[in-house]
Scaffold this motif. Structure first.
Motif, PDB file in Angstrom:
ATOM      1  N   GLN A 130       0.845  -1.186   0.000  1.00 28.56           N
ATOM      2  CA  GLN A 130       0.000   0.000   0.000  1.00 28.56           C
ATOM      3  C   GLN A 130       0.885   1.242   0.000  1.00 28.56           C
ATOM      4  O   GLN A 130       1.650   1.481   0.933  1.00 28.56           O
ATOM      5  N   TYR A 131       0.784   2.030  -1.053  1.00 31.23           N
ATOM      6  CA  TYR A 131       1.503   3.295  -1.146  1.00 31.23           C
ATOM      7  C   TYR A 131       0.545   4.438  -0.809  1.00 31.23           C
ATOM      8  O   TYR A 131      -0.684   4.234  -0.750  1.00 31.23           O
ATOM      9  N   ASN A 133      -0.755   6.769  -2.447  1.00 31.16           N
ATOM     10  CA  ASN A 133      -1.802   7.078  -3.429  1.00 31.16           C
ATOM     11  C   ASN A 133      -2.370   5.872  -4.158  1.00 31.16           C
ATOM     12  O   ASN A 133      -3.265   6.006  -4.988  1.00 31.16           O
ATOM     13  N   GLU A 134      -1.874   4.647  -3.839  1.00 29.90           N
ATOM     14  CA  GLU A 134      -2.386   3.476  -4.542  1.00 29.90           C
ATOM     15  C   GLU A 134      -1.941   2.194  -3.856  1.00 29.90           C
ATOM     16  O   GLU A 134      -1.022   2.202  -3.021  1.00 29.90           O
ATOM     17  N   PHE A 135      -2.626   1.098  -4.208  1.00 30.38           N
ATOM     18  CA  PHE A 135      -2.227  -0.239  -3.797  1.00 30.38           C
ATOM     19  C   PHE A 135      -1.636  -0.922  -5.016  1.00 30.38           C
ATOM     20  O   PHE A 135      -2.298  -1.037  -6.054  1.00 30.38           O
ATOM     21  N   ARG A 136      -0.397  -1.374  -4.893  1.00 33.31           N
ATOM     22  CA  ARG A 136       0.289  -1.983  -6.038  1.00 33.31           C
ATOM     23  C   ARG A 136       0.414  -3.484  -5.804  1.00 33.31           C
ATOM     24  O   ARG A 136       1.083  -3.936  -4.879  1.00 33.31           O
ATOM     25  N   ARG A 137      -0.246  -4.254  -6.644  1.00 37.44           N
ATOM     26  CA  ARG A 137      -0.252  -5.713  -6.504  1.00 37.44           C
ATOM     27  C   ARG A 137       1.083  -6.292  -6.932  1.00 37.44           C
ATOM     28  O   ARG A 137       1.676  -5.870  -7.921  1.00 37.44           O
TER      29      ARG A 137
END
Length: 239
Positions: A130-131, A133-137
């Protein structure tokens, strides 16, 4: 194979069906050609296995069905681990249930209520970072689940051909008609007029006098179980 031709031991079961909900498991039970109600006393589990199994026959194949104690990855992974411990001969495990999304096909056509979806690959959407500004799979080779066997992948490819796809569709319809005649299937296929799909940004809530629903991004408990007609949903938002 009939009731007298059951496998002599649990090591002869090659197919497992896993369901998360009782509703899903009931549909699987109704689709079996036979259910061996006394089988749990015949095929003992491995020590420490908490799963509860139902045994039966689908066509010529003996199958074992397990219903998860709850939803989620933890429950499913734990049940699958115990399953493989008690039934070492399982070659095919099917996760069967109700799809909880309304996606679109690669060609842009939507998948509607009643469609049957068979997956080719597994994608872990909850595994990543979890960043701000976004969740990176995570999607590297080592992070991906194992692929299906070549036998299953070849079978899925065959079904994608127009000739085999039509045959699959015809047979599935025959089985569905038989399944719907089962007195323990307490459901019916909805009419197209009752299958309403609204735009994703349109919230299903009261659109009249309701203090809780009048708040932004808020929905009252009554609205969650009410129909679009009862809530006064805007028909122009249908897609």
């Amino acid at each position: 194979m009939n009731g007298q031709d059951r496998p002599s031991s649990r090591d002869q079961f090659g197919i497992a069906i896993i369901c998360a909900l009782t509703l899903e498991a009931n549909a699987v039970f109704c689709s079996l050609d036979e259910i061996w109600h006394d089988a749990p006393q015949i095929y003992s589990k491995a020590p420490g296995d908490p799963n509860q199994y139902v045994f039966g026959r689908s066509g010529r194949h003996p199958v074992v069905v397990v219903t998860l104690p709850g939803m989620g990855n933890v429950q499913s992974s734990g049940a699958a681990a115990y399953l493989s411990m008690s039934f070492v001969s399982i070659e095919l495990a099917l996760l069967v249930g109700i799809c909880g999304a309304v996606p679109y096909r690669p060609d842009g056509k939507d998948i509607i209520l009643g469609d049957v979806v068979m997956s080719e690959v597994l994608v872990r959407l909850d595994f990543g970072r979890q960043y701000p500004n976004e969740f990176r799979r995570k999607d590297t080779i080592l992070d991906r689940p194992a692929k299906q066997s070549h036998v299953i992948l070849s079978l899925l490819k065959n079904w994608q051909s127009p000739v085999m796809s039509q045959q699959l569709h015809t047979k599935m319809m025959e089985h569905l008609i038989t399944l719907m005649c089962n007195p323990y299937i307490d459901t019916e296929y909805p009419t197209p007029s009752s299958d309403l799909l609204l735009a994703s940004e349109y919230i299903h809530k009261h659109h009249g006098v309701c203090f809780e629903c009048s708040q932004a991004e808020s929905t009252c408990a009554t609205a969650l179980n009410a129909s679009c007609e009862e809530l006064g949903c805007d028909p122009h938002m249908l897609i």
